[in-house]
Design a protein around this motif. Structure first.
Motif, PDB file in Angstrom:
ATOM      1  N   PHE A   1       0.818  -1.201   0.000  1.00 24.76           N
ATOM      2  CA  PHE A   1       0.000   0.000   0.000  1.00 24.76           C
ATOM      3  C   PHE A   1       0.855   1.255   0.000  1.00 24.76           C
ATOM      4  O   PHE A   1       0.432   2.300  -0.482  1.00 24.76           O
ATOM      5  CB  PHE A   1      -0.870  -0.013   1.251  1.00 24.76           C
ATOM      6  CG  PHE A   1      -2.300   0.002   0.922  1.00 24.76           C
ATOM      7  CD1 PHE A   1      -2.978  -1.174   0.767  1.00 24.76           C
ATOM      8  CD2 PHE A   1      -2.962   1.192   0.727  1.00 24.76           C
ATOM      9  CE1 PHE A   1      -4.313  -1.166   0.432  1.00 24.76           C
ATOM     10  CE2 PHE A   1      -4.294   1.199   0.395  1.00 24.76           C
ATOM     11  CZ  PHE A   1      -4.968   0.021   0.249  1.00 24.76           C
ATOM     12  N   GLY A   2       2.028   1.145   0.571  1.00 19.43           N
ATOM     13  CA  GLY A   2       2.893   2.321   0.642  1.00 19.43           C
ATOM     14  C   GLY A   2       3.491   2.679  -0.699  1.00 19.43           C
ATOM     15  O   GLY A   2       3.961   3.787  -0.893  1.00 19.43           O
TER      16      GLY A   2
ATOM     17  N   PRO B   1     -11.316  -0.878   3.000  1.00 17.01           N
ATOM     18  CA  PRO B   1     -12.067  -0.113   1.994  1.00 17.01           C
ATOM     19  C   PRO B   1     -13.489  -0.612   1.825  1.00 17.01           C
ATOM     20  O   PRO B   1     -14.401   0.180   1.558  1.00 17.01           O
ATOM     21  CB  PRO B   1     -11.264  -0.329   0.707  1.00 17.01           C
ATOM     22  CG  PRO B   1      -9.908  -0.731   1.147  1.00 17.01           C
ATOM     23  CD  PRO B   1     -10.091  -1.455   2.440  1.00 17.01           C
TER      24      PRO B   1
ATOM     25  N   VAL C   1     -15.538   0.722   4.626  1.00 15.71           N
ATOM     26  CA  VAL C   1     -15.759   2.147   4.410  1.00 15.71           C
ATOM     27  C   VAL C   1     -16.825   2.366   3.333  1.00 15.71           C
ATOM     28  O   VAL C   1     -17.666   3.254   3.449  1.00 15.71           O
ATOM     29  CB  VAL C   1     -14.435   2.837   4.022  1.00 15.71           C
ATOM     30  CG1 VAL C   1     -14.695   4.273   3.585  1.00 15.71           C
ATOM     31  CG2 VAL C   1     -13.469   2.817   5.195  1.00 15.71           C
TER      32      VAL C   1
ATOM     33  N   ARG D   1     -17.386   7.182   5.708  1.00 15.04           N
ATOM     34  CA  ARG D   1     -16.159   7.598   6.384  1.00 15.04           C
ATOM     35  C   ARG D   1     -16.464   8.138   7.756  1.00 15.04           C
ATOM     36  O   ARG D   1     -16.338   9.314   8.019  1.00 15.04           O
ATOM     37  CB  ARG D   1     -15.485   8.687   5.574  1.00 15.04           C
ATOM     38  CG  ARG D   1     -14.805   8.144   4.400  1.00 15.04           C
ATOM     39  CD  ARG D   1     -14.660   9.146   3.322  1.00 15.04           C
ATOM     40  NE  ARG D   1     -14.520   8.435   2.079  1.00 15.04           N
ATOM     41  CZ  ARG D   1     -13.420   7.800   1.746  1.00 15.04           C
ATOM     42  NH1 ARG D   1     -12.368   7.852   2.502  1.00 15.04           N
ATOM     43  NH2 ARG D   1     -13.371   7.132   0.623  1.00 15.04           N
TER      44      ARG D   1
ATOM     45  N   TYR E   1      -5.988   6.073   8.426  1.00 12.06           N
ATOM     46  CA  TYR E   1      -5.045   6.305   7.341  1.00 12.06           C
ATOM     47  C   TYR E   1      -5.748   6.274   5.991  1.00 12.06           C
ATOM     48  O   TYR E   1      -5.529   7.109   5.133  1.00 12.06           O
ATOM     49  CB  TYR E   1      -3.980   5.221   7.437  1.00 12.06           C
ATOM     50  CG  TYR E   1      -2.964   5.157   6.335  1.00 12.06           C
ATOM     51  CD1 TYR E   1      -1.752   5.827   6.456  1.00 12.06           C
ATOM     52  CD2 TYR E   1      -3.185   4.389   5.203  1.00 12.06           C
ATOM     53  CE1 TYR E   1      -0.800   5.741   5.466  1.00 12.06           C
ATOM     54  CE2 TYR E   1      -2.238   4.302   4.207  1.00 12.06           C
ATOM     55  CZ  TYR E   1      -1.053   4.977   4.349  1.00 12.06           C
ATOM     56  OH  TYR E   1      -0.114   4.880   3.352  1.00 12.06           O
ATOM     57  N   LEU E   2      -6.654   5.293   5.835  1.00 15.70           N
ATOM     58  CA  LEU E   2      -7.292   5.114   4.537  1.00 15.70           C
ATOM     59  C   LEU E   2      -8.533   5.957   4.363  1.00 15.70           C
ATOM     60  O   LEU E   2      -8.871   6.353   3.255  1.00 15.70           O
ATOM     61  CB  LEU E   2      -7.697   3.646   4.366  1.00 15.70           C
ATOM     62  CG  LEU E   2      -6.599   2.679   4.022  1.00 15.70           C
ATOM     63  CD1 LEU E   2      -7.144   1.266   3.980  1.00 15.70           C
ATOM     64  CD2 LEU E   2      -6.004   3.019   2.677  1.00 15.70           C
ATOM     65  N   ALA E   3      -9.245   6.206   5.444  1.00 19.27           N
ATOM     66  CA  ALA E   3     -10.589   6.735   5.246  1.00 19.27           C
ATOM     67  C   ALA E   3     -10.916   7.999   6.009  1.00 19.27           C
ATOM     68  O   ALA E   3     -11.306   8.990   5.410  1.00 19.27           O
ATOM     69  CB  ALA E   3     -11.597   5.648   5.605  1.00 19.27           C
ATOM     70  N   THR E   4     -10.769   7.986   7.313  1.00 18.87           N
ATOM     71  CA  THR E   4     -11.378   9.081   8.060  1.00 18.87           C
ATOM     72  C   THR E   4     -10.475  10.304   8.189  1.00 18.87           C
ATOM     73  O   THR E   4     -10.957  11.401   8.445  1.00 18.87           O
ATOM     74  CB  THR E   4     -11.781   8.620   9.475  1.00 18.87           C
ATOM     75  OG1 THR E   4     -10.602   8.256  10.179  1.00 18.87           O
ATOM     76  CG2 THR E   4     -12.731   7.453   9.404  1.00 18.87           C
ATOM     77  N   GLY E   5      -9.170  10.116   8.011  1.00 19.49           N
ATOM     78  CA  GLY E   5      -8.279  11.259   8.116  1.00 19.49           C
ATOM     79  C   GLY E   5      -8.171  11.827   9.516  1.00 19.49           C
ATOM     80  O   GLY E   5      -8.053  13.039   9.688  1.00 19.49           O
TER      81      GLY E   5
ATOM     82  N   ASN F   1       0.214  10.246   7.601  1.00 17.84           N
ATOM     83  CA  ASN F   1       0.007  10.838   6.274  1.00 17.84           C
ATOM     84  C   ASN F   1       0.570  12.241   6.199  1.00 17.84           C
ATOM     85  O   ASN F   1       1.295  12.590   5.279  1.00 17.84           O
ATOM     86  CB  ASN F   1      -1.493  10.926   5.981  1.00 17.84           C
ATOM     87  CG  ASN F   1      -2.013   9.687   5.288  1.00 17.84           C
ATOM     88  OD1 ASN F   1      -1.241   8.956   4.685  1.00 17.84           O
ATOM     89  ND2 ASN F   1      -3.292   9.457   5.374  1.00 17.84           N
ATOM     90  N   GLU F   2       0.204  13.046   7.177  1.00 18.29           N
ATOM     91  CA  GLU F   2       0.611  14.452   7.166  1.00 18.29           C
ATOM     92  C   GLU F   2       2.118  14.600   7.278  1.00 18.29           C
ATOM     93  O   GLU F   2       2.720  15.402   6.574  1.00 18.29           O
ATOM     94  CB  GLU F   2      -0.026  15.183   8.346  1.00 18.29           C
ATOM     95  CG  GLU F   2      -1.407  15.687   8.072  1.00 18.29           C
ATOM     96  CD  GLU F   2      -1.938  16.492   9.245  1.00 18.29           C
ATOM     97  OE1 GLU F   2      -3.145  16.705   9.284  1.00 18.29           O
ATOM     98  OE2 GLU F   2      -1.135  16.880  10.133  1.00 18.29           O
TER      99      GLU F   2
ATOM    100  N   ARG G   1       4.411  12.649   6.408  1.00 21.00           N
ATOM    101  CA  ARG G   1       5.064  12.264   5.171  1.00 21.00           C
ATOM    102  C   ARG G   1       5.057  13.453   4.221  1.00 21.00           C
ATOM    103  O   ARG G   1       6.046  13.779   3.596  1.00 21.00           O
ATOM    104  CB  ARG G   1       4.299  11.100   4.587  1.00 21.00           C
ATOM    105  CG  ARG G   1       5.085  10.121   3.856  1.00 21.00           C
ATOM    106  CD  ARG G   1       4.152   9.043   3.425  1.00 21.00           C
ATOM    107  NE  ARG G   1       2.884   9.619   3.043  1.00 21.00           N
ATOM    108  CZ  ARG G   1       1.716   9.087   3.321  1.00 21.00           C
ATOM    109  NH1 ARG G   1       1.650   7.971   4.003  1.00 21.00           N
ATOM    110  NH2 ARG G   1       0.609   9.662   2.923  1.00 21.00           N
TER     111      ARG G   1
END
Lengths: 338, 513
Positions: free
Chosen positions: B194-195, B376, B379, B384, B463-467, B475-476, B478
């Motif tokens: 995924f990365g 996913p 979700v 989300r 990471y994938l959905a809700t932020g 995520n941020e 990075r």
């Protein structure tokens, strides 16, 4: 849905690997690397690695064209093309020394130079205008920042500052716009839960179309957020020691992009079984993307050009979101040698 | 005949579920088409059939290589630990860290350090280490002392004991650990895929498919990943039953010695400090071998500096704190919901065994379904929202908890039940007075085993959905090239997961007294 979809942030990650140096041989052997290199290398060609900004899609068509047509080989380069991905930070490969050249977002690169003294130099810009924009539905169109007053706009959290800068440059009070977090999913827009979202205008309108709606959009670039994207970044070391290769890379890549834009519908289908095989995206999507990005990449000064005005505009826009870059972070002399 | 009717009934249940699913999917009743009908999913799978072989072969190669490397290391470490107590003490911190680590937090760090498929292999190896290590150590240690005496009396050496008794005794344990380890290796590989980094792999394919508004594709990738994990599980189950010529329990006890440190408190504390030192030492050693740029690679000291003396330390600390205060409560809620669901099913199973058996195949699938492929889908169906996060969390904590709890219910002292029966109580009474009280320690054990999974589940959803929370912080960071934060999230999440596990371990000791 489009969760960590691309462009989740204007600052986007890329760059596969970093630092193989000295890692235990057995892991390296198991690890393998599936990056494509261009054809056969003649005795004189030099191995050269580039780190792309994302997984294979139309954004990188120019490089695939140049690889396929042997432009790098003609320049004496044996190009090792490394795909990116969400956890891959392009600048990291430069720091780790695994790749001398990477495609980045100018804000992350300049921030790294300012904050961490990262030894980066920007030597070209693939996108003259950042593809990031405000996307809405044709039946409820948002055509300029002024139209956003009283509307709900979904913004990826990491782009909030840029959007606020755009609003204030356009004279819109940010309190008049209802900004909600955007999770890279066009569904709420299609369903009418939100009026507009900030996303890549080259890509997401296609998905909206697939969902049965017509999209319209404007670029943040055209309303004050004047930055490049996919900036070509090298390290100061590489600039000193591999200048000739970098110029060759720029030349061959420019040829690839020029060839691609002679007919933007020609090449994506040709890569169905090579570069675009198994990406999970459709060729129709890549065709849309490739056509939509043409005006954002093409430049009177030639592909990758960075005019003084454009550099000044970048520095001003980044300054507005608190990233204080300077002119000497850009080096336009390599483009002159193409 | 009885076997046949049981089989027929099982097939019937599966067919009924598929039929209901087909109707729900065709009528787009769930999430406006988020749940496609099985036939639509199969049609999509057929359409994409030429995409799968290159992706699958890369995933299988990475997962397989990681599986082999991780297991070799685990078996060697387990054998040494079985022989020398000191080795067990030294390796305890490493084992606990690998047991508790939310793998997703490690992905960005691995991608900083390695290229190509190497991060995937390493993550797969990390995921398989713990179950095999524990199985090897227990299997080699817990041998019938009379057998050892026989070999010794016959003039055998300790090497002979090792060869004829300990290895033989450990083998079935190890093979049954492989059943758990194989789906775990796939999970690790998918997470690393995924990365990004290279073009091929099922995780990469899933990543590219996420933005395509094509639920059938996501479901078909999810089903293929599940099929791979389930076949690996069954392969080792089959091998295991051939080896022992008898059937085995549904899961392996991978837990026994975790809370097993004995002796006075100072000795345990000392052991803990030393084994934590081993982990830190390994970390520093790997960094020095890799010879990475200090901008990218952070040593333990660099992280301490990042959070204390660095000019931006207070900002970093508060971002980290905010992220944990979003993530941990959700993980706890998800864990509790998962435990409640597990208890419910275990109780139903003990009261109405036939009903329980019908549900069991689905529970097994949920265990082998790889989390990155599952998230996913959840979700898609739940949106989300916090609800989606909790559902992800329940789906990963439910099955292992169910196994632990139902084992406890099944082994309720039969003498105690007889007392209830004799005094006129039925199934419900015996459950209420004997079964449930007996299940409480099992619930705590289940909580300890499932807690790290709950944390991983929440982080993947974020990471994938809700932020939100820690997943989003990764995520941020990075995006901001905040290497200090990337390493800090990785380190602190291991630490937090280990502490939570230890707390449940403590609670477990108290409830067992």
């Amino acid at each position: 849905m489009n969760p960590i979809s691309r462009r989740q942030m204007l600052i986007r990650a890329s760059a596969a690997g970093v630092g193989l140096a000295g890692l235990p041989a057995f892991l390296a052997a198991c690890g393998g690397d599936d990056s494509k290199s261009s054809g056969s290398s003649s005795g004189t060609s030099t191995k050269f690695t580039m780190q792309a900004a994302w997984v294979n899609d139309a954004e990188f068509t120019g490089y695939f064209v140049a690889l396929t047509n042997g432009y790098y080989t003609d320049q004496g380069l044996d190009l090792n093309y490394q795909s990116g991905g969400p956890d891959v930070i392009p600048e990291s490969t430069l720091l780790a020394g695994t790749s001398p050249l990477a495609l980045t977002t100018p804000d992350s690169t300049i921030q790294a130079i300012v904050n961490d003294n990262a030894p980066f130099v920007i030597v070209g810009a693939q996108y003259q205008k950042n593809p990031l924009g405000v996307v809405s539905l044709k039946k409820n169109p948002i055509n300029s920042p002024a139209d956003l007053v009283g509307k709900t706009l979904a913004v990826p959290p990491s782009n909030t500052v840029s959007v606020e800068a755009m609003l204030s440059i356009s004279g819109v009070n940010k309190a008049d716009v209802n900004i909600v977090p955007y999770e890279y999913d066009p569904t709420p827009l299609v369903k009418g839960e939100i009026d507009a979202s900030v996303d890549f205008t080259t890509n997401v309108p296609f998905t909206i179309q697939q969902a049965g709606e017509e999209a319209t959009s404007f670029l943040m670039y055209d309303y004050g957020f004047t930055i490049f994207n996919d900036t070509v970044v090298v390290t100061k070391d590489a600039l000193k020691n591999n200048r000739a290769e970098i110029v060759k890379w720029l030349r061959a890549s420019r040829m690839g992009w020029d060839e691609n834009f002679k007919d933007p519908s020609k090449y994506p289908p040709m890569f169905t079984d090579t570069y675009f095989k198994g990406t999970g995206r459709t060729i129709e999507n890549e065709l849309y993307f490739n056509n939509a990005q043409m005006p954002l990449i093409k430049s009177d000064g030639g592909i990758y050009s960075m005019s003084e005005e454009a550099i000044a505009a970048n520095l001003e826009a980044l300054g507005a979101i608190g990233i204080k870059g300077t002119r000497d972070m850009f080096d336009t002399t390599l483009l002159e040698e193409i | 005949m009885k076997n046949f009717s049981r089989f027929a009934r099982g097939t019937g249940v599966v067919l009924i579920v598929l039929a209901i699913w087909e109707v729900l999917g065709r009528l787009e009743l769930i999430g406006q088409g988020a749940l496609p009908a099985p036939t639509q999913i199969l049609a999509q799978l057929w359409k994409d059939r030429s995409d799968y072989p290159p992706h699958l072969s890369v995933t299988l190669k990475s997962a397989g290589t990681g599986f082999v490397i991780g297991n070799i290391i685990a078996i060697v470490a387990g054998a040494i630990s079985a022989r020398f107590r000191i080795a067990e003490t030294l390796l305890r911190g490493l084992g606990m860290s690998l047991f508790a680590v939310p793998l997703i937090a490690i992905v960005p760090v691995l991608l900083l350090a390695f290229t190509g498929t190497t991060p995937r292999i390493i993550l797969a190896a990390m995921a398989v280490y713990f179950p095999t290590y524990i199985a090897t150590m227990n299997g080699m240690r817990n041998v019938d002392p009379r057998l050892v005496d026989v070999v010794m009396v016959a003039g055998g050496s300790t090497t002979d004991v090792l060869r004829w008794i300990r290895v033989r005794s450990a083998l079935p344990h190890i093979v049954s650990a492989f059943r758990v380890a194989a789906p775990a290796a796939l999970l690790g590989t998918l997470l690393a895929e995924f990365g990004g980094g290279t073009r091929w792999g099922l995780g990469t394919y899933l990543l590219g498919s996420l933005g395509q508004a094509n639920p059938s594709r996501l479901w078909s990738i999810g089903l293929v990943a599940t099929a791979v994990a389930a076949s690996a599980y069954m392969l080792f189950a089959l091998l295991g039953s051939r080896l022992t010529r008898s059937s085995m329990s549904a899961t392996v006890q991978t837990s026994l010695p975790m809370g097993g440190a004995t002796g006075p408190w100072w000795k345990r504390l000392g052991g803990g400090v030393i084994s934590a030192g081993v982990v830190l030492g390994l970390w520093a050693l790997v960094l020095s071998i890799l010879d990475m740029s200090p901008v990218v690679a952070k040593s333990p000291f660099a992280i301490v500096r990042y959070l204390t003396t660095d000019p931006r330390a207070s900002v970093s600390r508060s971002r980290l704190f905010d992220a944990y205060s979003e993530t941990l409560p959700l993980a706890l809620i998800g864990l509790l919901c998962g435990l409640a669901a597990a208890l419910l099913l275990a109780v139903i199973l003990s009261l109405r065994p036939a009903l329980g058996r019908a549900v069991l195949p689905f529970a097994l699938v949920s265990q082998t379904m790889p989390l990155p492929a599952l998230t996913p889908l959840i979700v898609l169906v739940f949106g989300r929202s916090i609800l989606a996060t909790v559902v992800v969390c329940v789906s990963v904590t439910f099955f292992p908890s169910f196994v632990t709890i139902s084992q406890a219910l099944a082994t309720t002292s039969s003498a105690a039940i007889d007392v209830v029966r004799v005094s006129g109580g039925g199934r419900f009474k015996s459950l209420r007075f004997v079964g449930l009280p007996g299940a409480i320690p099992a619930m705590v054990t289940a909580a300890r085993l499932a807690a790290p999974r709950a944390l991983l589940g929440v982080m993947i959803a974020e990471y994938l959905a809700t932020g939100d929370g820690l997943g989003n912080l990764l995520n941020e960071s990075r995006g901001r090239l905040d290497y200090g934060m990337i390493w800090t999230v990785a380190t602190t999440s291991v630490l937090v997961a280990v502490i939570i596990t230890q707390l449940f371990g403590l609670a477990e000791k108290l409830t067992r007294k």
